[in-house]
Design a protein around this motif. Structure first.
Motif, PDB file in Angstrom:
ATOM      1  N   MET A   3      -6.455  13.334  -3.608  1.00 54.59           N
ATOM      2  CA  MET A   3      -5.713  12.163  -5.184  1.00 54.59           C
ATOM      3  C   MET A   3      -5.042  11.989  -4.015  1.00 54.59           C
ATOM      4  SD  MET A   3      -7.363  12.674  -7.442  1.00 54.59           S
ATOM      5  CE  MET A   3      -6.867  12.410  -9.165  1.00 54.59           C
ATOM      6  N   GLU A   4      -4.882  11.829  -2.677  1.00 55.74           N
ATOM      7  CA  GLU A   4      -3.387  11.131  -1.792  1.00 55.74           C
ATOM      8  C   GLU A   4      -3.742   9.517  -1.076  1.00 55.74           C
ATOM      9  OE1 GLU A   4      -1.194  13.133   0.524  1.00 55.74           O
ATOM     10  OE2 GLU A   4      -0.709  15.197  -0.746  1.00 55.74           O
ATOM     11  N   THR A   5      -3.400   8.524  -1.283  1.00 58.95           N
ATOM     12  CA  THR A   5      -3.369   7.717  -0.307  1.00 58.95           C
ATOM     13  C   THR A   5      -2.690   7.166   0.383  1.00 58.95           C
ATOM     14  OG1 THR A   5      -5.058   7.057  -2.000  1.00 58.95           O
ATOM     15  CG2 THR A   5      -4.365   5.164  -0.784  1.00 58.95           C
ATOM     16  N   LYS A   6      -3.270   7.662   1.692  1.00 54.42           N
ATOM     17  CA  LYS A   6      -1.843   7.408   2.519  1.00 54.42           C
ATOM     18  C   LYS A   6      -1.032   7.988   1.919  1.00 54.42           C
ATOM     19  CE  LYS A   6      -3.226   3.133   4.346  1.00 54.42           C
ATOM     20  NZ  LYS A   6      -2.874   1.815   4.815  1.00 54.42           N
ATOM     21  N   LYS A   7       1.049   7.352   1.866  1.00 57.59           N
ATOM     22  CA  LYS A   7       2.176   8.794   1.196  1.00 57.59           C
ATOM     23  C   LYS A   7       1.645   8.403  -0.282  1.00 57.59           C
ATOM     24  CE  LYS A   7       4.224   7.762   6.075  1.00 57.59           C
ATOM     25  NZ  LYS A   7       5.621   6.816   6.936  1.00 57.59           N
ATOM     26  N   TRP A   8       1.444   8.230  -0.754  1.00 56.91           N
ATOM     27  CA  TRP A   8       1.158   8.010  -2.240  1.00 56.91           C
ATOM     28  C   TRP A   8       0.413   9.418  -2.242  1.00 56.91           C
ATOM     29  CZ3 TRP A   8       1.578   4.315  -6.132  1.00 56.91           C
ATOM     30  CH2 TRP A   8       2.151   3.399  -5.968  1.00 56.91           C
ATOM     31  N   ARG A   9       1.338   9.463  -3.498  1.00 59.98           N
ATOM     32  CA  ARG A   9       0.690  11.371  -4.801  1.00 59.98           C
ATOM     33  C   ARG A   9       0.413  10.343  -5.718  1.00 59.98           C
ATOM     34  NH1 ARG A   9       5.105  12.889  -1.609  1.00 59.98           N
ATOM     35  NH2 ARG A   9       4.818  14.004   0.070  1.00 59.98           N
ATOM     36  N   LEU A  10      -1.045  10.387  -6.081  1.00 56.54           N
ATOM     37  CA  LEU A  10      -1.380   9.658  -6.446  1.00 56.54           C
ATOM     38  C   LEU A  10      -1.508   9.835  -8.243  1.00 56.54           C
ATOM     39  CD1 LEU A  10      -3.100   6.763  -7.701  1.00 56.54           C
ATOM     40  CD2 LEU A  10      -5.504   8.187  -7.387  1.00 56.54           C
ATOM     41  N   LEU A  11      -1.745  11.135  -8.325  1.00 57.23           N
ATOM     42  CA  LEU A  11      -1.753  11.814 -10.172  1.00 57.23           C
ATOM     43  C   LEU A  11       0.085  11.655 -10.495  1.00 57.23           C
ATOM     44  CD1 LEU A  11      -2.922  12.819 -12.646  1.00 57.23           C
ATOM     45  CD2 LEU A  11      -2.705  15.317 -11.155  1.00 57.23           C
ATOM     46  N   ASN A  29       3.848  -9.919  -4.626  1.00 54.41           N
ATOM     47  CA  ASN A  29       4.867 -10.295  -4.395  1.00 54.41           C
ATOM     48  C   ASN A  29       6.343  -9.230  -4.111  1.00 54.41           C
ATOM     49  OD1 ASN A  29       5.054 -13.213  -3.444  1.00 54.41           O
ATOM     50  ND2 ASN A  29       4.205 -13.183  -6.077  1.00 54.41           N
ATOM     51  N   PHE A  30       6.229  -7.881  -4.615  1.00 52.29           N
ATOM     52  CA  PHE A  30       7.421  -6.673  -4.667  1.00 52.29           C
ATOM     53  C   PHE A  30       6.270  -5.634  -4.661  1.00 52.29           C
ATOM     54  CE2 PHE A  30       9.420 -10.420  -6.686  1.00 52.29           C
ATOM     55  CZ  PHE A  30      10.305 -10.660  -6.358  1.00 52.29           C
ATOM     56  N   ALA A  31       6.958  -4.532  -3.474  1.00 51.62           N
ATOM     57  CA  ALA A  31       6.357  -3.454  -3.755  1.00 51.62           C
ATOM     58  C   ALA A  31       6.172  -2.182  -4.924  1.00 51.62           C
ATOM     59  CB  ALA A  31       7.536  -2.756  -2.834  1.00 51.62           C
ATOM     60  N   VAL A  32       5.460  -2.131  -5.294  1.00 50.96           N
ATOM     61  CA  VAL A  32       5.736  -1.119  -6.287  1.00 50.96           C
ATOM     62  C   VAL A  32       6.476  -0.658  -6.378  1.00 50.96           C
ATOM     63  CG1 VAL A  32       3.611   0.334  -7.437  1.00 50.96           C
ATOM     64  CG2 VAL A  32       2.430  -1.045  -6.381  1.00 50.96           C
ATOM     65  N   LYS A  33       7.140   0.127  -5.587  1.00 50.51           N
ATOM     66  CA  LYS A  33       8.139   0.755  -5.878  1.00 50.51           C
ATOM     67  C   LYS A  33       8.824   0.720  -6.386  1.00 50.51           C
ATOM     68  CE  LYS A  33      10.213   5.294  -3.888  1.00 50.51           C
ATOM     69  NZ  LYS A  33      10.032   6.445  -2.737  1.00 50.51           N
ATOM     70  N   LYS A  34       9.250  -0.683  -5.976  1.00 54.99           N
ATOM     71  CA  LYS A  34      10.522  -1.266  -6.682  1.00 54.99           C
ATOM     72  C   LYS A  34      10.429  -2.020  -7.710  1.00 54.99           C
ATOM     73  CE  LYS A  34      11.989  -3.416  -1.726  1.00 54.99           C
ATOM     74  NZ  LYS A  34      12.456  -4.628  -1.572  1.00 54.99           N
ATOM     75  N   LYS A  68      -5.276   1.944  -5.959  1.00 54.01           N
ATOM     76  CA  LYS A  68      -5.199   3.331  -5.091  1.00 54.01           C
ATOM     77  C   LYS A  68      -5.774   4.543  -5.052  1.00 54.01           C
ATOM     78  CE  LYS A  68      -1.690   2.007  -3.534  1.00 54.01           C
ATOM     79  NZ  LYS A  68      -1.001   1.492  -1.880  1.00 54.01           N
ATOM     80  N   ALA A  69      -6.562   4.173  -7.018  1.00 56.51           N
ATOM     81  CA  ALA A  69      -7.790   5.885  -6.818  1.00 56.51           C
ATOM     82  C   ALA A  69      -9.082   5.486  -6.352  1.00 56.51           C
ATOM     83  CB  ALA A  69      -8.173   6.273  -8.356  1.00 56.51           C
ATOM     84  N   PRO A  70      -9.778   5.936  -5.885  1.00 54.68           N
ATOM     85  CA  PRO A  70     -11.505   5.899  -5.858  1.00 54.68           C
ATOM     86  C   PRO A  70     -11.951   5.663  -7.600  1.00 54.68           C
ATOM     87  CG  PRO A  70     -11.357   7.827  -5.338  1.00 54.68           C
ATOM     88  CD  PRO A  70      -9.445   7.327  -5.784  1.00 54.68           C
ATOM     89  N   LYS A  71     -12.691   5.044  -7.260  1.00 55.35           N
ATOM     90  CA  LYS A  71     -14.033   4.863  -8.404  1.00 55.35           C
ATOM     91  C   LYS A  71     -14.249   5.755  -9.005  1.00 55.35           C
ATOM     92  CE  LYS A  71     -15.295  -0.584  -7.757  1.00 55.35           C
ATOM     93  NZ  LYS A  71     -16.622  -0.978  -7.398  1.00 55.35           N
TER      94      LYS A  71
END
Length: 448
Positions: free
Chosen positions: A1-9, A71-76, A126-129
């Motif tokens: 459940m991770e996408t690169k450095k993301w912790r998706l859940l 135009n802006f990062a999701v985290k921001k 970020k999530a697989p289908k």
């Protein structure tokens, strides 16, 4: 459940908490209106701005979310949403006047307007289908529970501790959302920087605000202003897209989206009819009427994640079709049985409706958005969330008019008005069922 450095859940849970708190506070303040009218020496029309200001801020912010996410990062954006909402909560808790209280509600609506589309954006990008159904079901579980819990939460807290504590007790949830999201999300670079279309935004903002006011006040003047402003938005939007309106040419997206909007309209219509019918027709207390909706909310919270898993395992048709059928059946039976003074029967049919809602609503939303190309996802997400707000507002207003538009010679006006409301909601939802089945069966290729 991770996408690169993301912790998706954890990221989805963080945005779901933020969205749910925003919806919770929206509905929990309704029970405080009499108290606020006495405290600030205002009338019924004025106190409604506690809700209207929040909805206006939400309605104006959501459509811009597509531009923001490009135009802006999701985290921001997530951090901004949390800080705005936290500022709004603190402002309302400390509000010395009604104007300051409204200002705090605007901050809260803006934060919720950013967070709500962000939740679905994270799932879709970020999530697989094969995980999208489960995650959207999880998100829907939290946001579906909040509207029904809101009046109960607001009534208990306001009665026991005072209305200001409604805001203060939400701060730990906002902090939890912030910490969880900050830990789970990666600060990604965004290379695309578009020029903000201010003229288009102003046309859209004034148009949406005017339309919402026109619906609430049933005002032709405000409706004319809304139409003129929205035409202005359309003209300037063609020159520099704030929203990609070409997605409406996608018929599969349009008809599946209607199904999602139909459920939103029916759910908020039911949420208006039963509390009023129980109090005015069956002489129940406000607390009892508020608690009546709670089992249904729990039902949605249980069924929605299961429905998402079913979507991932067996595809969208069976859970969505079953959901439409069960909810439509519940509304159809209510048309004929509303004259019975049988609260357990009404509760059973409401739970049956909520089972259908839980099976279908998140899945049909996921199905609609999946019909779009990747570059259209943010625009589709923003448009879908915006129209959900308006479908709910329109439904509540129309059902309220049907509820009170009763001939003088009717012996049971609450039954007559409620029945007319259920007839309208049944037609709206049945059309969604028809559109879904026809659209799905016309396509030979997999839709999700």
């Amino acid at each position: 459940m991770e996408t690169k450095k993301w912790r998706l859940l954890p990221a989805v849970i963080a945005t779901a908490i933020m969205s749910s708190v925003g919806v919770l506070i929206e509905t929990s303040m309704n029970v405080t209106f009499p108290t606020l009218m006495r405290l600030f020496q205002i009338n019924t029309t004025t106190v409604q701005w506690i809700t209207t200001s929040n909805l206006l801020a939400l309605a104006i912010t959501v459509p811009v979310s597509a531009f923001l996410m490009r135009n802006f990062a999701v985290k921001k954006l997530f951090i901004t949403a949390n800080l705005l909402f936290l500022l709004g909560v603190i402002t309302c808790f400390l509000a010395p006047s009604f104007g300051v209280l409204v200002l705090g509600r605007i901050f809260q609506g803006t934060g919720t307007g950013i967070a709500m589309p962000l939740m679905y954006h994270i799932v879709l990008t970020k999530a697989p289908k094969n995980k999208r159904g489960t995650l959207i079901g999880l998100a829907t579980m939290t946001t579906s529970l909040a509207p029904a819990v809101g009046p109960t939460y607001g009534g208990i807290i306001a009665t026991s501790f005072g209305w200001r504590m409604i805001f203060l007790l939400l701060i730990p949830l906002v902090i939890l959302s912030f910490v969880l999201g900050y830990y789970a999300m990666s600060m990604e670079k965004v290379s695309k920087h578009e020029k903000f279309n201010l003229k288009s935004f102003l046309g859209l903002a004034v148009g949406l605000a005017s339309l919402l006011i026109a619906i609430q006040r049933v005002s032709l003047l405000w409706l004319i202003l809304a139409i003129a402003s929205l035409l202005t938005f359309y003209y300037f939007n063609r020159q520099n897209h704030l929203l990609d309106l070409s997605i409406f040419k996608n018929k599969k997206f349009f008809y599946f989206m209607y199904g999602s909007l139909a459920f939103q309209a029916a759910s908020l219509g039911i949420s208006f009819i039963f509390p009023n019918f129980l109090q005015l027709g069956l002489q129940q207390t406000a607390t009892e009427a508020g608690l009546f909706m709670f089992p249904g909310a729990i039902t949605v919270a249980v069924v929605a994640p299961i429905a998402g898993i079913l979507l991932d395992k067996i595809g969208p048709f069976k859970p969505i079709a079953s959901g439409f059928f069960l909810s439509s059946l519940a509304l159809f039976l209510l048309i004929f049985l509303i004259g019975q003074n049988n609260i357990p029967l009404f509760l059973s049919l409401t739970i049956l409706y909520m089972v259908g809602l839980g099976l279908a609503v998140s899945n049909v939303m996921a199905l609609a958005l999946t019909q779009l190309d990747d570059y259209q996802q943010d625009d589709g997400n923003s448009i879908l969330n915006t129209l959900q707000q308006f479908s709910g507002a329109v439904s509540t207003t129309v059902v309220a008019h049907l509820f009170i538009a009763v001939p003088k010679n009717i012996a049971t006006p609450e039954v007559f008005g409620s029945r007319n409301g259920f007839i309208l909601l049944f037609i709206v939802l049945a059309l969604g069922f028809l559109f879904f089945v026809q659209t799905y069966r016309k396509n030979t290729s997999p839709l999700l």
